[in-house]
Design a protein around this motif. Structure first.
Motif, PDB file in Angstrom:
ATOM      1  N   SER A  24     -16.240  26.183   2.041  1.00 40.98           N
ATOM      2  CA  SER A  24     -15.906  27.289   2.938  1.00 40.98           C
ATOM      3  C   SER A  24     -15.791  26.819   4.385  1.00 40.98           C
ATOM      4  CB  SER A  24     -16.928  28.419   2.815  1.00 40.98           C
ATOM      5  OG  SER A  24     -18.202  27.976   3.219  1.00 40.98           O
ATOM      6  N   ILE A  25     -16.606  25.857   4.792  1.00 38.94           N
ATOM      7  CA  ILE A  25     -16.487  25.299   6.140  1.00 38.94           C
ATOM      8  C   ILE A  25     -15.169  24.557   6.285  1.00 38.94           C
ATOM      9  CG2 ILE A  25     -17.441  23.556   7.701  1.00 38.94           C
ATOM     10  CD1 ILE A  25     -20.225  24.414   6.726  1.00 38.94           C
ATOM     11  N   ALA A  26     -14.782  23.798   5.273  1.00 38.77           N
ATOM     12  CA  ALA A  26     -13.516  23.056   5.325  1.00 38.77           C
ATOM     13  C   ALA A  26     -12.322  24.005   5.391  1.00 38.77           C
ATOM     14  CB  ALA A  26     -13.394  22.140   4.110  1.00 38.77           C
ATOM     15  N   VAL A  27     -12.343  25.080   4.633  1.00 40.62           N
ATOM     16  CA  VAL A  27     -11.245  26.048   4.658  1.00 40.62           C
ATOM     17  C   VAL A  27     -11.179  26.749   6.006  1.00 40.62           C
ATOM     18  CG1 VAL A  27     -10.473  28.246   3.665  1.00 40.62           C
ATOM     19  CG2 VAL A  27     -11.169  26.378   2.170  1.00 40.62           C
ATOM     20  N   THR A  28     -12.312  27.078   6.582  1.00 34.86           N
ATOM     21  CA  THR A  28     -12.339  27.722   7.892  1.00 34.86           C
ATOM     22  C   THR A  28     -11.791  26.798   8.969  1.00 34.86           C
ATOM     23  OG1 THR A  28     -14.259  29.021   7.212  1.00 34.86           O
ATOM     24  CG2 THR A  28     -13.819  28.878   9.574  1.00 34.86           C
ATOM     25  N   ILE A  29     -12.172  25.542   8.930  1.00 34.68           N
ATOM     26  CA  ILE A  29     -11.646  24.571   9.899  1.00 34.68           C
ATOM     27  C   ILE A  29     -10.145  24.420   9.731  1.00 34.68           C
ATOM     28  CG2 ILE A  29     -11.640  22.116  10.506  1.00 34.68           C
ATOM     29  CD1 ILE A  29     -14.662  22.126   9.948  1.00 34.68           C
ATOM     30  N   TYR A  30      -9.668  24.367   8.493  1.00 37.15           N
ATOM     31  CA  TYR A  30      -8.234  24.251   8.234  1.00 37.15           C
ATOM     32  C   TYR A  30      -7.480  25.471   8.764  1.00 37.15           C
ATOM     33  CZ  TYR A  30      -3.818  24.034   5.703  1.00 37.15           C
ATOM     34  OH  TYR A  30      -2.494  24.022   5.384  1.00 37.15           O
ATOM     35  N   ALA A  31      -8.032  26.656   8.555  1.00 33.91           N
ATOM     36  CA  ALA A  31      -7.347  27.880   8.967  1.00 33.91           C
ATOM     37  C   ALA A  31      -7.256  28.003  10.478  1.00 33.91           C
ATOM     38  CB  ALA A  31      -8.067  29.090   8.381  1.00 33.91           C
ATOM     39  N   TRP A  33      -7.245  25.386  12.642  1.00 33.05           N
ATOM     40  CA  TRP A  33      -6.763  24.153  13.255  1.00 33.05           C
ATOM     41  C   TRP A  33      -5.580  24.493  14.165  1.00 33.05           C
ATOM     42  CZ3 TRP A  33      -9.577  19.944  12.928  1.00 33.05           C
ATOM     43  CH2 TRP A  33      -9.058  18.742  13.388  1.00 33.05           C
ATOM     44  N   PRO A  34      -5.623  24.084  15.445  1.00 35.80           N
ATOM     45  CA  PRO A  34      -4.603  24.520  16.407  1.00 35.80           C
ATOM     46  C   PRO A  34      -3.166  24.140  16.045  1.00 35.80           C
ATOM     47  CG  PRO A  34      -6.461  23.530  17.549  1.00 35.80           C
ATOM     48  CD  PRO A  34      -6.683  23.310  16.088  1.00 35.80           C
ATOM     49  N   SER A  35      -2.951  22.979  15.489  1.00 34.91           N
ATOM     50  CA  SER A  35      -1.577  22.551  15.218  1.00 34.91           C
ATOM     51  C   SER A  35      -0.946  23.296  14.046  1.00 34.91           C
ATOM     52  CB  SER A  35      -1.541  21.049  14.954  1.00 34.91           C
ATOM     53  OG  SER A  35      -2.272  20.747  13.787  1.00 34.91           O
ATOM     54  N   LEU A  36      -1.708  24.018  13.258  1.00 36.63           N
ATOM     55  CA  LEU A  36      -1.170  24.749  12.118  1.00 36.63           C
ATOM     56  C   LEU A  36      -0.836  26.198  12.448  1.00 36.63           C
ATOM     57  CD1 LEU A  36      -3.522  23.411   9.328  1.00 36.63           C
ATOM     58  CD2 LEU A  36      -1.201  22.712   9.827  1.00 36.63           C
ATOM     59  N   GLY A  37      -1.056  26.622  13.676  1.00 35.52           N
ATOM     60  CA  GLY A  37      -0.815  28.008  14.058  1.00 35.52           C
ATOM     61  C   GLY A  37       0.625  28.429  13.886  1.00 35.52           C
ATOM     62  N   ASN A  38       1.562  27.560  14.262  1.00 33.39           N
ATOM     63  CA  ASN A  38       2.973  27.907  14.125  1.00 33.39           C
ATOM     64  C   ASN A  38       3.368  28.068  12.656  1.00 33.39           C
ATOM     65  OD1 ASN A  38       3.326  27.836  16.867  1.00 33.39           O
ATOM     66  ND2 ASN A  38       3.926  25.678  16.883  1.00 33.39           N
ATOM     67  N   ARG A  39       2.833  27.237  11.790  1.00 29.40           N
ATOM     68  CA  ARG A  39       3.141  27.324  10.366  1.00 29.40           C
ATOM     69  C   ARG A  39       2.649  28.655   9.796  1.00 29.40           C
ATOM     70  NH1 ARG A  39       0.737  22.902   6.361  1.00 29.40           N
ATOM     71  NH2 ARG A  39       1.942  21.560   7.716  1.00 29.40           N
TER      72      ARG A  39
END
Length: 56
Positions: A24-31, A33-39
């Motif tokens: 759950s910590i890994a998924v939260t960090i992934y969600a 993550w600043p560079s993935l905002g546009n995606r």
């Protein structure tokens, strides 16, 4: 030390708990993550962009 059912059940429950917490910590960090905002924004708006007009 004798390996009993209670010992194995306790170890597996503890491992499962820490595994789910780490996941759950890994998924939260992934969600967040600043560079993935546009995606994520593109994916959220893609359904709205494909509409031609109102339903008939």
């Amino acid at each position: 030390m004798e390996i009993t059912h209670d010992l194995l059940a306790g170890l597996s429950k503890s491992f499962g708990l820490f595994y789910l917490i780490a996941l759950s910590i890994a998924v939260t960090i992934y969600a967040f993550w600043p560079s993935l905002g546009n995606r994520f924004d593109k994916a959220a708006n893609s359904i709205l962009d494909d509409e031609d007009g109102p339903c008939r």
